[in-house]
Design a protein around this motif. Structure first.
Motif, PDB file in Angstrom:
ATOM      1  N   GLU A   1      38.692  47.375  52.254  1.00  0.00           N
ATOM      2  CA  GLU A   1      38.201  47.209  53.557  1.00  0.00           C
ATOM      3  C   GLU A   1      36.503  47.405  53.441  1.00  0.00           C
ATOM      4  O   GLU A   1      35.756  46.532  53.928  1.00  0.00           O
ATOM      5  CB  GLU A   1      38.725  48.175  54.741  1.00  0.00           C
ATOM      6  N   ASN A   2      36.030  48.382  52.567  1.00  0.00           N
ATOM      7  CA  ASN A   2      34.750  48.715  52.362  1.00  0.00           C
ATOM      8  C   ASN A   2      34.023  47.419  51.596  1.00  0.00           C
ATOM      9  O   ASN A   2      32.881  47.101  51.786  1.00  0.00           O
ATOM     10  CB  ASN A   2      34.266  49.876  51.490  1.00  0.00           C
ATOM     11  N   ASP A   3      34.902  46.761  51.048  1.00  0.00           N
ATOM     12  CA  ASP A   3      34.491  45.391  50.198  1.00  0.00           C
ATOM     13  C   ASP A   3      34.715  44.157  51.129  1.00  0.00           C
ATOM     14  O   ASP A   3      34.411  42.943  50.574  1.00  0.00           O
ATOM     15  CB  ASP A   3      35.110  45.148  48.870  1.00  0.00           C
ATOM     16  N   GLY A   4      34.954  44.100  52.238  1.00  0.00           N
ATOM     17  CA  GLY A   4      35.208  43.272  53.345  1.00  0.00           C
ATOM     18  C   GLY A   4      36.459  42.426  53.308  1.00  0.00           C
ATOM     19  O   GLY A   4      36.528  41.463  54.059  1.00  0.00           O
ATOM     20  N   PHE A   5      37.569  43.150  52.573  1.00  0.00           N
ATOM     21  CA  PHE A   5      38.818  42.459  52.962  1.00  0.00           C
ATOM     22  C   PHE A   5      39.386  43.032  54.072  1.00  0.00           C
ATOM     23  O   PHE A   5      39.016  44.201  54.727  1.00  0.00           O
ATOM     24  CB  PHE A   5      39.708  43.132  51.717  1.00  0.00           C
ATOM     25  N   ASP A   6      40.334  42.259  54.884  1.00  0.00           N
ATOM     26  CA  ASP A   6      41.211  42.662  56.068  1.00  0.00           C
ATOM     27  C   ASP A   6      42.573  43.011  55.534  1.00  0.00           C
ATOM     28  O   ASP A   6      43.174  42.336  55.136  1.00  0.00           O
ATOM     29  CB  ASP A   6      40.895  41.660  56.996  1.00  0.00           C
ATOM     30  N   VAL A   7      42.655  44.159  55.817  1.00  0.00           N
ATOM     31  CA  VAL A   7      44.157  44.841  55.294  1.00  0.00           C
ATOM     32  C   VAL A   7      44.936  44.563  56.637  1.00  0.00           C
ATOM     33  O   VAL A   7      44.813  45.193  57.723  1.00  0.00           O
ATOM     34  CB  VAL A   7      44.141  46.257  54.942  1.00  0.00           C
ATOM     35  N   VAL A   8      45.727  43.528  56.282  1.00  0.00           N
ATOM     36  CA  VAL A   8      46.605  43.103  57.701  1.00  0.00           C
ATOM     37  C   VAL A   8      47.922  43.752  57.752  1.00  0.00           C
ATOM     38  O   VAL A   8      48.824  43.579  58.625  1.00  0.00           O
ATOM     39  CB  VAL A   8      47.020  41.388  57.600  1.00  0.00           C
ATOM     40  N   GLY A   9      48.228  44.553  56.506  1.00  0.00           N
ATOM     41  CA  GLY A   9      49.523  45.273  56.667  1.00  0.00           C
ATOM     42  C   GLY A   9      49.606  46.198  55.292  1.00  0.00           C
ATOM     43  O   GLY A   9      49.150  45.830  54.491  1.00  0.00           O
TER      44      GLY A   9
ATOM     45  N   PHE B   1      43.428  54.484  38.814  1.00  0.00           N
ATOM     46  CA  PHE B   1      42.271  53.537  38.478  1.00  0.00           C
ATOM     47  C   PHE B   1      40.893  53.879  39.086  1.00  0.00           C
ATOM     48  O   PHE B   1      40.754  54.690  39.957  1.00  0.00           O
ATOM     49  CB  PHE B   1      42.775  52.199  39.209  1.00  0.00           C
ATOM     50  N   GLU B   2      39.869  53.354  38.436  1.00  0.00           N
ATOM     51  CA  GLU B   2      38.502  53.315  39.019  1.00  0.00           C
ATOM     52  C   GLU B   2      38.692  52.388  40.260  1.00  0.00           C
ATOM     53  O   GLU B   2      38.910  51.150  40.214  1.00  0.00           O
ATOM     54  CB  GLU B   2      37.591  52.799  38.206  1.00  0.00           C
ATOM     55  N   GLY B   3      37.890  53.094  41.433  1.00  0.00           N
ATOM     56  CA  GLY B   3      37.661  52.252  42.788  1.00  0.00           C
ATOM     57  C   GLY B   3      37.066  50.832  42.570  1.00  0.00           C
ATOM     58  O   GLY B   3      37.436  49.726  42.845  1.00  0.00           O
ATOM     59  N   ASN B   4      35.584  50.867  41.439  1.00  0.00           N
ATOM     60  CA  ASN B   4      35.079  49.846  41.479  1.00  0.00           C
ATOM     61  C   ASN B   4      35.937  48.654  40.721  1.00  0.00           C
ATOM     62  O   ASN B   4      35.824  47.336  40.880  1.00  0.00           O
ATOM     63  CB  ASN B   4      33.694  49.928  40.823  1.00  0.00           C
ATOM     64  N   GLU B   5      36.739  49.010  39.751  1.00  0.00           N
ATOM     65  CA  GLU B   5      37.781  48.517  39.150  1.00  0.00           C
ATOM     66  C   GLU B   5      38.662  47.627  39.795  1.00  0.00           C
ATOM     67  O   GLU B   5      38.762  46.514  39.728  1.00  0.00           O
ATOM     68  CB  GLU B   5      38.480  49.260  37.760  1.00  0.00           C
ATOM     69  N   LEU B   6      39.264  48.340  40.577  1.00  0.00           N
ATOM     70  CA  LEU B   6      40.362  47.733  41.769  1.00  0.00           C
ATOM     71  C   LEU B   6      39.645  46.552  42.479  1.00  0.00           C
ATOM     72  O   LEU B   6      40.047  45.418  42.565  1.00  0.00           O
ATOM     73  CB  LEU B   6      40.702  48.712  42.661  1.00  0.00           C
ATOM     74  N   VAL B   7      38.367  46.995  43.129  1.00  0.00           N
ATOM     75  CA  VAL B   7      37.876  45.894  43.862  1.00  0.00           C
ATOM     76  C   VAL B   7      37.315  44.648  43.159  1.00  0.00           C
ATOM     77  O   VAL B   7      37.525  43.439  43.590  1.00  0.00           O
ATOM     78  CB  VAL B   7      36.311  46.432  44.512  1.00  0.00           C
ATOM     79  N   GLN B   8      36.610  44.844  41.825  1.00  0.00           N
ATOM     80  CA  GLN B   8      36.323  43.739  41.007  1.00  0.00           C
ATOM     81  C   GLN B   8      37.354  42.833  40.861  1.00  0.00           C
ATOM     82  O   GLN B   8      37.522  41.581  40.693  1.00  0.00           O
ATOM     83  CB  GLN B   8      35.668  43.961  39.827  1.00  0.00           C
ATOM     84  N   ILE B   9      38.497  43.353  40.382  1.00  0.00           N
ATOM     85  CA  ILE B   9      39.534  42.674  39.939  1.00  0.00           C
ATOM     86  C   ILE B   9      40.425  41.979  41.116  1.00  0.00           C
ATOM     87  O   ILE B   9      40.673  40.564  41.004  1.00  0.00           O
ATOM     88  CB  ILE B   9      40.995  43.530  39.461  1.00  0.00           C
ATOM     89  N   VAL B  10      40.385  42.550  42.285  1.00  0.00           N
ATOM     90  CA  VAL B  10      40.975  41.812  43.479  1.00  0.00           C
ATOM     91  C   VAL B  10      40.173  40.686  43.843  1.00  0.00           C
ATOM     92  O   VAL B  10      40.542  39.951  44.399  1.00  0.00           O
ATOM     93  CB  VAL B  10      41.311  42.933  44.540  1.00  0.00           C
ATOM     94  N   GLU B  11      38.881  40.930  43.767  1.00  0.00           N
ATOM     95  CA  GLU B  11      37.865  39.852  44.113  1.00  0.00           C
ATOM     96  C   GLU B  11      38.043  38.703  43.127  1.00  0.00           C
ATOM     97  O   GLU B  11      38.153  37.487  43.688  1.00  0.00           O
ATOM     98  CB  GLU B  11      36.297  40.349  44.106  1.00  0.00           C
ATOM     99  N   LYS B  12      38.049  38.761  41.989  1.00  0.00           N
ATOM    100  CA  LYS B  12      38.496  37.989  41.224  1.00  0.00           C
ATOM    101  C   LYS B  12      39.681  37.020  41.067  1.00  0.00           C
ATOM    102  O   LYS B  12      39.723  35.829  41.051  1.00  0.00           O
ATOM    103  CB  LYS B  12      38.305  38.375  39.489  1.00  0.00           C
ATOM    104  N   VAL B  13      40.749  37.752  41.572  1.00  0.00           N
ATOM    105  CA  VAL B  13      42.111  37.190  41.738  1.00  0.00           C
ATOM    106  C   VAL B  13      41.806  36.498  43.078  1.00  0.00           C
ATOM    107  O   VAL B  13      42.671  35.404  43.027  1.00  0.00           O
ATOM    108  CB  VAL B  13      43.234  38.320  41.842  1.00  0.00           C
ATOM    109  N   PHE B  14      41.278  37.014  44.195  1.00  0.00           N
ATOM    110  CA  PHE B  14      41.286  36.015  45.384  1.00  0.00           C
ATOM    111  C   PHE B  14      40.361  34.747  45.054  1.00  0.00           C
ATOM    112  O   PHE B  14      40.577  33.848  45.693  1.00  0.00           O
ATOM    113  CB  PHE B  14      40.355  36.914  46.247  1.00  0.00           C
TER     114      PHE B  14
END
Length: 125
Positions: free
Chosen positions: A23-31, A106-119
């Motif tokens: 959410e801090n990276d701009g994703f909307d957690v819908v569930g 996991f590292e928080g920034n690692e998670l965010v970067q990976i999810v961004e790249k997958v998106f």
């Protein structure tokens, strides 16, 4: 552009951590769910852009859930986040169709970067 995420993990702490980071990276957690029997139905209803999912859960088999999601939507973008980071588990989930595999902790920034790249379809695993 909206970026939606559905979190499947039986750990409330893990769900909260993943939710806050994304959410801090701009994703909307819908569930989010602890993985019970209705997780796949929730996925079908929510139609998120990304799913983060644990493999080792007490209420459901994460491998089976991954297969069910990809049977329903072969284009689903699933990021596996688990403490069961053994090589055979990684190979199995990626072979089934997970877009990426992250080991806990996991590292928080690692998670965010990976999810961004997958998106953004920037990851080939």
């Amino acid at each position: 552009m909206e970026k939606t995420v559905f979190i499947i993990d039986d750990s409330a702490l893990a769900r909260r951590t993943i939710k806050n980071l994304l959410e801090n990276d701009g994703f909307d957690v819908v569930g989010e769910t602890d993985g019970g029997a209705n997780a796949i139905n929730q996925y079908k209803e929510l139609k998120p852009d990304i799913v983060t999912m644990d493999i080792a859960m007490s209420k459901m088999d994460g491998i089976r859930a991954l297969e069910d999601i990809l049977d329903y939507n072969p284009e689903a973008k699933v990021v596996v986040i688990t403490g069961k980071a053994k090589e055979e588990v990684v190979k199995k989930t990626v072979g089934i169709g997970a877009k990426y595999f992250i080991a806990k902790p996991f590292e928080g920034n690692e998670l965010v970067q990976i999810v961004e790249k997958v998106f953004n379809d920037e990851i080939v695993f």
